[in-house]
Design an enzyme around this catalytic site. Structure first.
Site, PDB file in Angstrom:
ATOM      1  NE  ARG A  93      12.081   1.189   2.630  1.00 43.56           N
ATOM      2  CZ  ARG A  93      12.159   0.782   1.856  1.00 43.56           C
ATOM      3  NH1 ARG A  93      11.317  -0.739   1.949  1.00 43.56           N
ATOM      4  NH2 ARG A  93      12.462   0.419   0.636  1.00 43.56           N
ATOM      5  CE  LYS A 148       0.577  -2.331  -9.136  1.00 45.12           C
ATOM      6  NZ  LYS A 148       1.922  -3.057 -10.098  1.00 45.12           N
TER       7      LYS A 148
END
Length: 373
Positions: free
Chosen positions: A49, A106
């Protein structure tokens, strides 16, 4: 971006914690596309990543740990937390204590009490704290909001909202973990969006009823949940979230005393971001074809030609970070506040209680009042 005298101002430097789905597909591209923001550093301990971040955002720094990011707090202007849910609260607290404004994907926290505590800490330190509720900028939600503002539906009586998928086999990972510490399950994943949208449209809820099931073999967390809300203003919201829906229902059905609006299909922005498309690259961002428009009418089903097509407003995820940039520059209110996130979490907690105990939960009056502040 220029100041009031026309002098170019340096971009605000953003540190992004996490480069999984949320970080790489949503946050990093939207940050990079926002005038006045620059993606400075990405935190991920995953070497693959790190290489991905460097390739997708030339010039970005990568570090292995959040501590390495916080050690450079004086070089940054904003921290974005897009790491697993269980890390949201401790990382947000550390960032705020380091003097940095924070955006959190969220759900902001596991409980309303945790969200309120973070909001208080941010207020005490005079720092921005916002929840990334990007679905407020979905094309269909913006269209529903406009229909309500225009009075096209008359007095709304019932609001139906679905976020359904057909994933008969669990994918695994922390989002589907049964460990409560992971804050997984579809209620907190998709329900965070659905509840936030309902509260944004119709105000605080006074009662909550829910049904929640673990339906797939081998699944550990809830994967099929329904919530019924009664809002303080009288509107009833019915919200479905599922990974086991073999036939998908309408994304929205909004029924008023004058007309109703029905819309199928999902906003195209997530799919575009996953495909590598970016806002501002010449495409009509967030637009959808006429064949996908919802229909407005009364007395007939839209599936048999009833009603008239309503042009869907373009979706606008870039508006979230544009508003964050403006709030950081001016000290104004962020596009989604931590206390709004706490109000949604209060409903999610009530839904868990309702499903577990088989009863309707009545939210305390002080909770309802707190949700309106």
């Amino acid at each position: 971006m220029d100041d009031v005298f026309g002098t170019p101002r340096p971009p605000l430097r953003v540190g992004l914690v996490g480069y999984g789905l949320a970080g790489s597909v949503f946050h990093a591209p939207l940050i990079a596309a926002t005038d006045g923001l620059v993606l400075d550093t990405v935190v991920t301990g995953n070497a693959e990543r790190q290489r991905q971040a460097a390739a997708e955002h030339p010039g970005v720094r990568t570090v292995d740990t959040p501590d390495a990011l916080f050690a450079r707090a004086d070089e940054l202007d904003l921290i974005v937390i897009a790491s697993p849910n269980r890390t949201h609260v401790p990382l947000a607290r550390a960032a705020l204590e380091a003097g940095l404004p924070v955006v959190i994907d969220k759900p902001l926290a596991a409980t309303a009490a945790e969200a309120q505590a973070l909001a208080t800490l941010a207020d005490t330190r005079g720092l921005l704290l916002s929840a990334f509720q990007n679905r407020r900028w979905d094309n269909d939600f913006l269209t529903v909001r406009k229909l309500l503002a225009d009075g096209t539906l008359g007095e709304v009586q019932r609001f139906e909202s679905r976020f359904e998928r057909w994933r008969p086999r669990p994918k695994g990972g922390w989002r589907e973990s049964g460990d409560p510490a992971e804050i997984g399950g579809i209620l907190y994943d998709l329900g965070s969006h659905l509840v936030d949208q309902a509260l944004a449209l119709f105000g605080p809820a006074v009662t909550v009823y829910a049904e929640s099931d673990v339906r797939r073999r081998g699944a550990e967390a809830d994967d099929d949940t329904f919530i019924a809300l009664t809002h303080a203003g009288g509107v009833r919201s019915h919200l479905w979230m599922s990974a086991t829906a073999a036939q998908l229902g309408p994304r929205f059905r909004v029924l008023g005393d004058t007309a109703g609006y029905v819309k199928y299909g999902l906003d195209p922005q997530e799919a575009a971001l996953r495909e590598g498309l970016r806002p501002g690259n010449g495409t009509a961002w967030g637009a959808e074809p006429e064949s996908a428009w919802g229909r407005l009418g009364a007395g007939e089903s839209p599936l048999t030609g009833g009603g008239e097509p309503v042009a869907t407003l373009p979706g606008d995820y870039p508006a979230y970070y544009a508003a964050i940039e403006a709030a950081l520059r001016t000290g104004g209110r962020p596009p989604v506040t931590a206390r709004e996130a706490a109000a949604a979490l209060r409903v999610l907690e009530a839904a868990k209680t309702s499903a577990a105990e088989g009863r309707t939960v009545h939210l305390a009056e002080d909770d309802v009042l707190a949700a309106t502040r």
